[in-house]
Design an enzyme around this catalytic site. Structure first.
Site, PDB file in Angstrom:
ATOM      1  N   GLY A   1       0.828  -1.203   0.000  1.00 46.69           N
ATOM      2  CA  GLY A   1       0.000   0.000   0.000  1.00 46.69           C
ATOM      3  C   GLY A   1       0.861   1.251   0.000  1.00 46.69           C
ATOM      4  N   CYS A   2       0.271   2.351  -0.417  1.00 42.61           N
ATOM      5  CA  CYS A   2       1.035   3.602  -0.531  1.00 42.61           C
ATOM      6  C   CYS A   2       1.504   4.088   0.836  1.00 42.61           C
ATOM      7  CB  CYS A   2       0.211   4.656  -1.250  1.00 42.61           C
ATOM      8  SG  CYS A   2      -1.457   4.882  -0.609  1.00 42.61           S
ATOM      9  N   TYR A   3       0.564   4.172   1.798  1.00 49.45           N
ATOM     10  CA  TYR A   3       0.956   4.592   3.149  1.00 49.45           C
ATOM     11  C   TYR A   3       1.974   3.613   3.744  1.00 49.45           C
ATOM     12  CZ  TYR A   3      -2.974   7.940   3.698  1.00 49.45           C
ATOM     13  OH  TYR A   3      -3.848   8.996   3.598  1.00 49.45           O
ATOM     14  N   ALA A   4       1.749   2.322   3.487  1.00 48.88           N
ATOM     15  CA  ALA A   4       2.626   1.304   4.071  1.00 48.88           C
ATOM     16  C   ALA A   4       4.037   1.411   3.520  1.00 48.88           C
ATOM     17  CB  ALA A   4       2.049  -0.090   3.797  1.00 48.88           C
TER      18      ALA A   4
END
Lengths: 345, 345, 345, 345
Positions: free
Chosen positions: B148-151
């Protein structure tokens, strides 16, 4: 009351003019500037047309004192430290929007502001103008140090936690985001549209000059409070601050209890609105108004509380709170001429 | 390699098309959609003109398998869980940009995603595609769960702290800010211009579905790591993520040491750039590129570390990292066709 | 070819660096500045990290001539008028991104620019670098006056109308809108974020310095063309220009014919894309790329044509067209290292 | 007066609520919606908290008539055509913010709106509510068709030119730019943040439904006026319209004369402010207020006049003008509760 505004051409000063137009108890007698003396206000600021016909005047304390009994200082750090003693001596009351009188201990001011502090005897007279928690002192103050924008949002959000001893004293972290008007009216590289538009900056990490006034107030509420972690971000909006507070609870709590504490803390504060449990506010919901809206949540997995507060930095974070304080000084309702709706969308 | 893209009309799919244009080792053979079958790509997306002449095709696994040996799935959560088994059986490799194969334990996926998890035997085959820390496993993977992008931003920022045992295991707080493209291409009230412009939202506080993949990876690095506090904000920029990590050190450290640890951790990572000590990056400095730029600071007053990482969510947070992983699969340099400059300003 | 960039720290100069990175035929040998000599480029511009390791050098014509055979001048008006003669004498070719060599008649330059014009003998050598219509002259030029951003979009939009004698010669009105990067990198009140964000300005109505280069080119195409009405707006986007042209037809036309004229005019121009009849482009559809996208419409009710052209002002409006011209000088394809997709969204 | 608002959840309806709060002569008795009946207004709109405690009610004409004597219709095109007859029959006055009663000839409405027109006998009763030019008719109207946002700005800008016979009747071109709130509260692809942010669109070229109401009014002022060229742009701001008018003078004029004509035309209009000659307004200078600010210029080279007018589309372009008209209906000053300053910055 009759009021003069010194520093009328900055965003804070212009907002004071907006708020004092049609004010039933406070009249603006004169507006002052250091750099644009003689200029008609509506030339650089045509949005004022039909409301304001003032010409910018030089700062002449005696002249001001003949007409005004209250002075708003919307000047950069360092100016009011010098100017205020003579204003007070001339018998006027002063509301200072800068940071010069917020920090009680001169050496702390000098450490964070890298400037010479105001004289200690004048500092002692200053009341920290966080209206919701200082109302009675404000009423009789001669000198009010209007709080910083970040500090206002942070302290209103933190007060119920700290005054009720809910959180670990060394656990408070604040991640704050501000609109660009908070950086003032002087163009810089950082506020140049192509740089900050579609972008954001984190800046002055743990070095922002609002840290000491926050810590001072927190320690007044609970002397055990430890230094805070405080980050500030410049985000591509014009007005608005959001502060997010993270803190560890001393002992298990429920989100219902947490919510009640906030509702009770502010049930008599007309400008603080508590959202429903678990619902968070956004800056547009207070834009152009004097409100501070607050949302609360408790996370069982981590034992941490998250509190979000939003204000309009030019309003509750500066000119709005200044007029709220002036209303109290004037002996009228604190909401006088300030109780209007946010501009949405 | 020959590649098909399923979900080519979302922001992730469109970016894959940009990155695979003129790619020397990977050719796009077909593009697929569930809703716009038969439409010429350049009609809704005229920016593709002169580059792309594909028509959107239905998702026919056998047909795809005749031409492609790699499939990119740029589809919403829930789609690839169903589709992937047949793609794998047909002999193709799969890079899934959704969250369906990132969480190893089905019950955790179902708790956070509120959807049925993929079958456990397929989940076991998936390699978590955080390129910088999983390169060798990616090289031989048949199924890559693109992070994921945030991850991605959070884990690249946290890795040196966690792998080196620097921070208290229960002290990690992440305040994350994302541009609106991260919310996808479907219009909603929250992404309606008059609502989010000149505004920002905090949302899914401690409930974001990227939390479990972050915690899973952190615990793989240090099994003692405790749950994180994780806040996400939607800010009025199109592309870009900034994550700010706050954590307490186990024992006193210097900012010089901290900086060295970061520089060493990523000295062989062409897409991670460490700023000078105390200097923080902004999203515009990586926009349109595959970089993750990181800044570090240590605050003696509080014993806390602040780490800031920025990525372009559509690039390193989605399509860029997917192509980086595809490059490794294809046995070419990970920077192939990806080593271009950010678009500034 | 070996190229030096003078004025490398402005938006145009920085974009030249982006476009010449990895360029197979043109290498940047040195970068120059008047104010930041000795500074490492990546300090103020960390987005360049891992690509650029140059230090800014002073402008020493002899030194530059030892290494470079081409000089890009990305300097403010007035600088290249003085500098160019010595660069040419030293045997280098020059591509000037400023307005100093665009206007053939010195008195017209002086009227619109309020500056001293370049010497007439040097002016005579200059080729106006509107690539699509000046390719053969560019190929052998020693001095190329790279067109202004507004002028590029306006002239590419107007050429088919004027060259084919379709419109009344005194009927051309151009309403142009530009992103703020067009105003350059120096912060001003007008480009201060709180002023231009959520706002737009109309400025220099009929007084913009791109008017004379537009009229000069129009009259070269049709000597009967009369003065134009030309308005420029600053809009709150970073990159991008949209020009809307309004003109009266000499005699009735159909929208189909109009469309055909545009398609034929640019069928050999790789960077001009004509939308379908009645479909208009937006700046985001060309952002970061060298394209000029054009849409056409004819309104029977009024007998007026509306033409819309969009470009990225930093690309086709400045550095992109400069590299396109440099490619032609270098004898390689005009699309070399420039044929990449817009960054969307 | 007692007023009901139908369509209270759109941007126009919400702004009516803002303007009628604390209004000394008009009280909101009920708010109505077709889709959100039973919902407390402050749930979706927390910015209303402490001001509004209404619950959304269904549209029941009889019920409304028991409490209200005025109805504001802030509904999409087509709704008020059906609803208005029964509201009028029930004895209430109606101010319709939609386009349903602006066009006198049904066939013209149907051509531009692609909807069935209101009944002709009701249309005949409608007064076009362009306050500055229709004050006496408004005072006695039972049905007011509140002008469109683009039409308001365009007509206020054009009136002095047309009424004084200054311009060629077939020469008027209007290039109009609007903020995104003008497109309403329903999310669409075009108003999705990642699409319109950092971008702008030109749309409905010569096809916008405000064209017929503009032409109808122009021809009422001068029956010789010919069809206009009219382009609309969506620009990335929330509130605000700028219209730029281009027109050819019939005979030579001076900019001083032009300026005088404008100043005289509006010397009794409290909401129209004329800038100094050659100075143009920007939308932020009227944001949140009911002003229309106008700037003028004449270009000798081309014999063309350029007029620029700005309004806040939600205010003077919708709810503000509606309340201005309601004030006149109520027999109070037109500025009542509307005379406040723009929100700057």
């Amino acid at each position: 009351m009759k009021a003069a505004i010194i520093g009328a051409t900055g965003y804070g000063g212009l907002e004071l003019l907006r708020l004092l137009t049609h004010h039933p108890s406070i009249t603006v007698t004169s507006v002052h500037s250091f750099s644009q003396i003689g200029e008609v206000m509506t030339t650089p600021y045509p949005h004022l047309s039909t409301f304001i016909s003032h010409t910018l005047e030089e700062v002449d304390v005696e002249g001001i004192a003949k007409e005004a009994d209250l002075v708003f200082l919307a000047t950069p750090a360092g100016v009011s430290a010098n100017l205020t003693p003579s204003l007070l001596e001339a018998g006027m009351r002063v509301i200072d929007l800068s940071g010069d009188f917020r920090i009680r201990k001169p050496f702390i001011y000098e450490e964070w502001y890298k400037k010479t502090a105001a004289k200690e005897e004048v500092l002692q007279q200053a009341v920290y103008g966080l209206t919701e928690w200082k109302k009675s002192e404000i009423a009789t103050a001669r000198l009010i140090a209007n709080p910083g924008c970040y500090a206002t949002a942070t302290l209103l959000a933190a007060a119920p936690l700290v005054k009720n001893g809910i959180i670990e004293v060394d656990s408070l972290i604040i991640d704050a985001k501000s609109g660009v008007s908070g950086a003032g009216k002087t163009p810089t590289s950082m506020t140049h549209f192509p740089e900050i538009h579609d972008n954001l900056y984190i800046y002055k990490v743990n070095e922002h000059q609002h840290v000491p006034e926050i810590e001072q107030m927190l320690q007044e509420w609970d002397e055990n409070m430890k230094p805070i972690t405080f980050s500030t971000h410049l985000i591509p909006i014009t007005r608005g601050i959001m502060v997010t507070l993270y803190a560890k609870v001393k002992q298990e709590i429920t989100d219902v209890t947490l919510q009640q504490i906030y509702e009770e803390s502010y049930c008599h504060s007309p400008f603080v609105r508590i959202r429903e449990k678990g619902v968070f506010p956004s800056p547009k919901e207070v834009r152009g108004s004097n409100f501070c809206d607050i949302g609360t949540a408790y996370d069982k997995r981590t034992g941490r509380i998250t509190i979000v507060a939003v204000i309009d930095n030019v309003m509750k974070g500066a000119a709005g709170q200044a007029v709220q304080n002036a209303n109290i000084l004037a002996g009228v309702e604190e909401t006088k001429n300030l109780h209007f709706m946010p501009l949405y969308p």
